[in-house]
Design an enzyme around this catalytic site. Structure first.
Site, mmCIF file in Angstrom:
data_model
loop_
_atom_site.group_PDB
_atom_site.id
_atom_site.type_symbol
_atom_site.label_atom_id
_atom_site.label_comp_id
_atom_site.label_asym_id
_atom_site.label_seq_id
_atom_site.Cartn_x
_atom_site.Cartn_y
_atom_site.Cartn_z
ATOM 1 N N MET A 269 -6.877 -83.057 27.890
ATOM 2 C CA MET A 269 -7.778 -83.385 28.990
ATOM 3 C C MET A 269 -7.435 -84.741 29.581
ATOM 4 O O MET A 269 -7.229 -85.706 28.856
ATOM 5 C CB MET A 269 -9.218 -83.361 28.468
ATOM 6 N N GLU A 270 -7.410 -84.771 30.916
ATOM 7 C CA GLU A 270 -6.867 -85.919 31.668
ATOM 8 C C GLU A 270 -7.882 -87.017 31.961
ATOM 9 O O GLU A 270 -7.734 -87.721 32.971
ATOM 10 C CB GLU A 270 -6.288 -85.400 32.984
ATOM 11 N N ASN A 271 -8.902 -87.236 31.131
ATOM 12 C CA ASN A 271 -9.886 -88.297 31.365
ATOM 13 C C ASN A 271 -9.195 -89.584 31.810
ATOM 14 O O ASN A 271 -8.170 -89.970 31.259
ATOM 15 C CB ASN A 271 -10.664 -88.567 30.083
ATOM 16 N N GLU A 304 -0.957 -84.039 31.615
ATOM 17 C CA GLU A 304 -2.189 -84.843 31.653
ATOM 18 C C GLU A 304 -1.922 -86.178 32.349
ATOM 19 O O GLU A 304 -2.754 -86.663 33.114
ATOM 20 C CB GLU A 304 -2.737 -85.075 30.244
HETATM 21 N N1 TRP Z 1 -8.123 -80.147 32.819
HETATM 22 C C1 TRP Z 1 -7.504 -79.791 31.580
HETATM 23 C C2 TRP Z 1 -6.027 -79.597 31.889
HETATM 24 O O1 TRP Z 1 -5.266 -80.463 31.985
HETATM 25 C C3 TRP Z 1 -7.981 -78.569 30.923
HETATM 26 C C4 TRP Z 1 -9.405 -78.402 30.595
HETATM 27 C C5 TRP Z 1 -10.359 -77.879 31.376
HETATM 28 C C6 TRP Z 1 -10.014 -78.547 29.351
HETATM 29 N N2 TRP Z 1 -11.517 -77.693 30.680
HETATM 30 C C7 TRP Z 1 -11.326 -78.101 29.443
HETATM 31 C C8 TRP Z 1 -9.554 -79.017 28.157
HETATM 32 C C9 TRP Z 1 -12.172 -78.053 28.340
HETATM 33 C C10 TRP Z 1 -10.418 -78.981 27.057
HETATM 34 C C11 TRP Z 1 -11.694 -78.493 27.162
HETATM 35 O O2 TRP Z 1 -5.531 -78.610 32.182
HETATM 36 ZN ZN ZN Z 2 -4.458 -79.677 33.997
#
Ligand code: TRP
Ligand code: ZN
Length: 879
Positions: A269-271, A304
Site C-alpha cells: 500500500m502506497e501510503n 508503490e
Molecule cells: N493501492 C494498493 C496498490 O498498490 C492496493 C490496495 C488497495 C490494498 N486496497 C488495499 C492493499 C487493501 C492492501 C489492502 O495496488
Molecule cells: Zn497500486
C-alpha cells in the site's frame, strides 16, 4: 458490522462533497484493546456543494467517546449516530472545527482494514475505505487534507513509531510511554493515511534527488531480518532513480519508509511516505526466496513508490477512477522492470498474467469495464481488469501517439493535475492537448467490458506482388457495436526472414484498426508472406486467424519480434492442446505427427539460441496453461481432458528433446563456488535449467524424480530447491513424501517458505488432495486468519489445481466453500477474493457446472454473509 443491503453506487451519481476538510490533527494513543483517537478536523462548506446540507461523516466499528464543535461539547441531540455514519443535521455555514474522540480495538480487528495488529505490530490499512474505522471522517478521495499525527505507545511494545511525511518531534510521555509527531505537508485523501508502531529492525539508505533533496530511506522488518530487506532497499533506490529519468518524477519528502507486516490483504500500500507491505514483497534471501520472489519484490516496491506521483500527488476523484492510478502505475512498474531485466521476457510474462487472470474475468460473470459504472463494494474492484487491462490501455495509448508524445502528455498530466483528485477524462485530455488528437473514440476502452476479437484473413496476389489483410473486430455481450480503436503493430515475414514491404496505412510499424472492418494492402511483396500481427501484444484482444502450423513455425524461426516468436510456438501448442482436449480423455494419450513437427522446431530453436538467451528459451518451452486452454475452448470444459492433453504434450516434448535437455542442464549449471545473484541473467539460467528438469521428468518420471531429488540435495538457492520439489510433487511415492517432510522441517520457522510448501501440495492433481489439504489446515504453521497462508493453501487449490477443484463429485468445491464461510466471519475481503474462483462455472461441462452452481447457491444460503461476499455471489449467479 455493516449492513448487507446491496446498494449500488453509481458513477453517474457523483457529486462533490458538501464539506471539505483542510486540516487533520490526529492524536493516537496505542493500546492493544483500547486505542484512543482524537481527531481535530478543520472543515468548511464546499463552494461546489449544497449550502446548508447536513454533514454526514463516515464511521464503522467505532466507539464515540466525545464530540466537540469549535471547542464546545455537542449535546447528544445535535447529532445522530448509526452503524455507518455520524450526522450533524445543521452544521455551521462557515469554517468550523470538530474534535472527535473515538476508541477502537486493534487486536480484535481481523478484517485488516483500519487500525489493526499484525504479529504484535500496530499498523493501518485505509484504502479504499478503512480510515472510517479509525475516526469519523469524509472518507472519500476527493476530500484532501494536510495531516499531523501524534502517536503514543508503550516504549517496550512499540519502540518504533512511524507516520506519513516528516518526523517533527519525539520523546517521553507518561512513564513507560513515548511519542512521535509526524507531519505530511502534501494534502492527501484519507485512504493514504498510515501509522505504524512496533518492535522492528531498520535497514537504512540514502538518496539524493535530481532536485538536490536529501532523503533518508528506511526499510522496517521483523527483528533479526534486516539482512533480508537489502534487495527491497536496493529496488527502492533503483525505482527512485528510474522515475526521475523515465518520467521526470522526483521524490518530495525528506523521509521514505517501507514497513513489512505479516498479515496483509493484498500486496502492498502506497501510503504517503510510509508504504506498508505484505512481508512477502520485502523479505528475500537466497535461502528463502525464489528468483520470481525477487522479481516480485522489485515490481511491487517500484509500483508503490511510483504511486507517489501516479496516485498520491495526482489522486482519484472517486473510486470509479481507480484505474487512473492503478492501471497507470502498473504500466509504470512494467516499464521499470522491463528496463531492469529483459524487455521481451518481461512482456511475455505480462501477457501470460493478463491471459491467465484478466481474460477469464472478462469472459465470466464478474466482467466489468476498466472504469466500472457502478459497484456495491469497492474492495471487490481491485481486479485484474482495473490493474492489468488498465495498464494495457495506457500502453496502447503510447503505441498510438508514439513515445515522445506520450512522455509530453504524461508531463502535462502531472503538471495540470498535481494536487488534485482527477478523472480518466483529465488523463486523456492531457494527451489530446499535446497531440491535438481527439481521443474520444479511444476512450471507449475504459467503458466496454469483454475481450474484443479481431479476425484477420490474408490474401497474396503473386502477379501483383501485393498482400492484403482483411480485419474485422467484434465484442460479444454488448449492444453497443461502435468499434474500438485498436493499434495493430505488425509486419510481414518470409521464408528467410522479415520482408520489407510497404503500406501507406502503416506508420512506425503500426496499423490502427478503428472501424468494424478494414483492409490493408502491402505492395512490393516478393513472396507469399506470413503476417506477424499484434507484435509485442499491441492490444488486449483475442486474435482469430487461420495460419498453418508451418506458417507459425516460420514466425517462430524468423520473426524479428520476440513476443511473436514466442506467440507462434504458443499458438501451435494451443492448437495441439485444444484438439486433443476436445477429442476427450480416451484419445488424449497419442501425440501424433503434427506434435513431432512442433517438437522438432523447438529442438532447432534450442540448438541455435538457448544458451544465448536462456530466459527467453525457458518461456519458449512453456505450454499454455490449463486455464488458457479452457478459455480458448470456451464452453463445455472438462478439466481432466485438458490436464491429460497437457501431460501428453509435455511427455512428448520431454521424450523428443531428452538429450538436449540433459545437455542444457549441464551447460547451465553454476560452478560450485559461484556467488548467488538474483539478477536477470542468473535467474534466466536457472529458469531454463529448471524447465529442462520439468520436461525430463515429464518424458521419464523415474529418472526425473532422481534428478529432482539430486537437485534438492545440492541446491544453494530456493529457486532450485523449489523447482526440484515441484517436479517431485507430481510423482507419487515415498520419495515425494520424504522430500516434502524434509522441506517442512528445514523451514519450520519460515512462514513465507512454508507457503510455497502449502501451495505445492494444494496443487497435486490427485484424488486424495482434499484430504491432504484438510490435514494441512491443522498444521501448526497454518492459520485461517493469515491471508498469505490462506492464499497459499486454499487459493493454491482453487486456482492452481483445476482437476481437483473441479472434481465431478464436488469435493473440491465443498472444501473451498467451507473455507470461504469460515473466513468471511473474520476477513470478508479475503473471503470475497477466494470466491472469485467460482467465476468460470458456466463454462464447465454439465456435471461440474451443476455442482459448482449448487455450491455457490449453498454459500448464498448461509446466514450473515458480508457485503463483500454477497456482492460477488450476486454477480456470479446473475452474469
Ligand atoms: N493501492 C494498493 C496498490 O498498490 C492496493 C490496495 C488497495 C490494498 N486496497 C488495499 C492493499 C487493501 C492492501 C489492502 O495496488
Ligand atoms: Zn497500486
Amino acid at each position: 458490522m455493516r449492513t448487507e443491503n446491496p446498494i449500488l453506487i453509481q458513477l453517474a451519481d457523483y457529486r462533490p462533497s458538501d464539506y471539505l476538510i483542510d486540516r487533520v490533527i490526529l492524536d493516537v494513543d496505542l493500546h492493544a484493546h483500547e486505542s484512543r483517537v482524537k481527531a481535530e478536523l478543520t472543515l468548511r462548506p464546499n463552494p461546489a456543494g449544497i449550502a446548508g446540507a447536513p454533514l454526514v461523516l463516515d464511521g464503522e466499528d467505532l466507539t464515540l467517546l466525545s464530540l466537540e464543535l469549535d471547542g464546545r461539547a455537542l449535546a447528544s441531540d445535535a447529532y445522530a449516530i448509526t452503524a455507518t455514519a455520524l450526522t450533524l443535521a445543521q452544521p455551521p455555514n462557515r469554517p468550523f472545527k470538530l474534535t472527535i474522540r473515538t476508541q477502537v480495538d486493534p487486536t480484535a480487528n481481523t478484517r485488516l482494514m483500519g487500525l489493526y495488529r499484525s504479529g504484535g505490530v500496530y499498523c493501518t490499512q485505509c484504502e479504499a475505505d478503512g480510515f472510517r474505522r479509525i475516526t469519523y471522517f469524509l472518507d472519500r478521495p476527493d476530500v484532501m487534507a494536510v495531516y499531523t499525527t501524534r502517536i503514543e505507545a508503550d516504549r517496550d511494545e512499540a519502540p518504533v513509531l512511524l507516520g506519513n511525511g516528516n518526523l517533527l518531534e519525539s520523546g517521553e510521555a507518561a512513564p513507560g510511554r513515548h511519542f512521535a509527531v509526524w507531519h505530511d505537508p502534501h494534502p492527501k485523501p484519507a485512504y493514504l493515511f498510515a501509522l505504524v508502531g512496533g518492535r522492528l529492525d531498520r535497514l537504512g539508505g540514502h538518496f539524493t534527488t535530481s532536485e538536490g533533496r536529501s532523503i533518508e530511506l528506511g526499510v522496517y522488518v521483523e527483528p533479526g531480518k534486516s539482512a533480508r530487506a537489502a534487495y527491497a532497499l536496493d529496488a527502492t533506490l533503483r525505482a527512485m532513480a528510474w522515475d526521475e529519468t523515465a518520467f521526470g518524477r522526483a521524490y518530495d519528502l525528506d523521509v521514505f519508509n517501507v514497513v513489512a507486516v505479516s498479515d496483509f490483504n493484498m500486496g502492498a500500500m502506497e501510503n504517503k511516505g510510509l508504504n506498508i507491505f505484505n512481508d512477502k514483497y520485502v523479505l528475500a534471501s537466497a535461502e528463502t526466496a525464489t528468483d520470481s520472489d525477487y522479481a516480485g519484490i522489485e515490481t511491487v516496491i517500484a509500483h508503490e513508490y511510483f504511486h507517489n506521483w501516479s496516485g498520491n500527488r495526482v489522486t482519484c476523484r472517486d473510486w470509479f477512477q481507480l484505474c487512473l492510478k492503478e492501471g497507470l502505475t502498473v504500466f509504470r512498474d512494467q516499464e521499470f522492470s522491463s528496463d531492469m531485466r529483459s524487455r521481451a521476457v518481461h512482456r511475455i510474462g505480462e501477457v501470460r498474467t493478463l491471459r491467465a487472470r484478466q481474460f477469464p474475468e472478462d469472459a465470466g460473470p464478474l466482467a466489468h469495464p476498466v472504469r466500472p459504472k457502478h459497484y456495491a463494494e469497492i474492495n471487490n474492484f481491485y481486479t485484474a481488469t482495473v490493474y492489468e487491462k488498465g495498464a494495457e490501455i495506457v500502453r496502447m495509448l503510447r503505441t498510438l501517439i508514439g513515445a515522445s508524445a506520450f512522455r509530453a502528455g504524461m508531463d502535462r498530466y502531472f503538471a495540470e493535475c498535481d494536487g488534485t483528485a482527477a478523472t480518466v477524462e483529465d488523463f486523456l485530455d492531457a494527451f489530446a492537448a499535446v497531440t491535438g488528437r481527439d481521443l474520444s473514440d479511444f476512450a471507449r476502452w475504459y467503458e466496454r467490458p469483454g475481450t474484443p476479437k479481431v479476425s484477420v484473413t490474408g490474401t497474396y496476389d503473386a502477379g501483383a506482388q501485393t498482400y492484403r489483410l482483411d480485419f474485422s473486430q467484434s465484442l460479444a455481450g454488448s449492444d453497443d457495436t461502435t468499434p474500438l480503436v485498436i493499434p495493430v503493430a505488425l509486419g510481414l515475414v518470409g521464408q528467410q526472414g522479415p520482408i520489407d514491404a510497404a503500406s501507406d496505412r502503416v506508420q512506425d510499424g503500426v496499423f490502427v484498426l478503428s472501424e468494424s472492418a478494414d483492409t490493408l494492402t502491402f505492395t512490393n511483396v516478393p513472396e507469399a508472406p506470413v503476417p506477424s500481427l499484434f507484435r509485442g501484444f499491441s492490444a488486449p484482444v483475442r486474435i482469430v486467424m487461420t495460419l498453418s502450423d508451418a506458417d507459425r513455425l516460420t514466425l517462430l524461426r524468423h520473426d524479428s519480434d520476440p513476443f511473436n516468436r514466442w506467440q507462434a510456438g504458443q499458438s501451435v501448442a494451443m492448437r495441439l492442446l485444444t484438439e486433443r482436449a476436445m477429442a476427450g480423455a480416451a484419445e488424449a494419450d497419442s501425440a501424433g505427427p503434427d506434435a513431432s513437427a512442433f517438437v522438432d522446431a523447438l529442438g532447432g530453436f534450442l540448438d541455435a539460441e538457448a544458451l544465448a538467451d536462456p530466459a527467453f528459451a525457458a518461456l519458449m518451452l512453456g505450454l499454455p496453461g490449463a486455464g488458457d486452454v479452457a478459455g480458448e475452448i470456451g464452453a463445455n470444459i472438462d478439466p481432466d481432458a485438458i490436464h491429460a492433453a497437457r501431460l501428453t504434450l509435455r511427455r512428448h516434448i520431454g521424450h523428443g528433446l531428452m538429450g538436449r535437455l540433459h545437455g542444457l542442464r549441464d551447460a547451465l549449471a553454476d560452478p560450485a563456488d559461484a556467488a548467488f545473484s538474483p539478477d536477470a541473467a542468473a535467474a534466466g539460467r536457472r529458469s531454463l535449467r529448471n524447465v529442462a528438469l520439468d520436461l525430463i521428468a515429464a518424458g521419464d518420471p523415474a529418472s526425473g524424480a532422481d534428478l529432482a531429488a539430486e537437485q534438492i540435495a545440492a541446491a544453494t538457492t530456493m529457486t532450485d530447491r523449489l523447482a526440484g520439489l515441484s517436479v517431485l510433487a507430481t510423482i507419487p511415492g515415498p520419495q515425494r513424501e520424504a522430500a516434502l517432510a524434509a522441506f517442512a522441517t528445514r523451514y519450520r520457522d519460515e512462514p513465507l517458505v512454508l507457503d510455497k510448501w502449502f501451495a505445492i501440495q494444494a496443487g497435486i492433481a490427485e484424488a486424495d488432495t482434499p484430504q491432504r489439504i484438510a490435514a494441512l489446515q491443522q498444521h501448526p504453521a497454518f492459520a485461517m486468519t493469515n491471508p498469505n497462508r490462506v492464499r497459499a493453501l486454499i487459493g493454491g487449490f482453487s486456482m492452481g489445481n483445476p482437476t481437483q477443484f473441479n472434481r465431478p463429485d464436488g469435493a473440491g468445491y465443498a472444501l473451498v466453500a467451507q473455507a470461504i464461510l469460515t473466513i468471511d466471519k473474520s476477513n470478508p475481503q479475503l473471503a470475497a477474493r477466494l470466491l472469485t474462483a467460482f467465476g468460470s462455472w458456466r463454462m464447465l461441462e454439465p456435471v461440474r457446472r451443476d455442482r459448482a452452481e449448487a455450491t455457490v447457491r449453498e454459500i448464498h444460503a448461509a446466514p450473515g454473509l458480508s457485503r463483500d461476499v454477497a456482492d460477488i455471489l450476486a454477480r456470479t449467479l446473475a452474469g
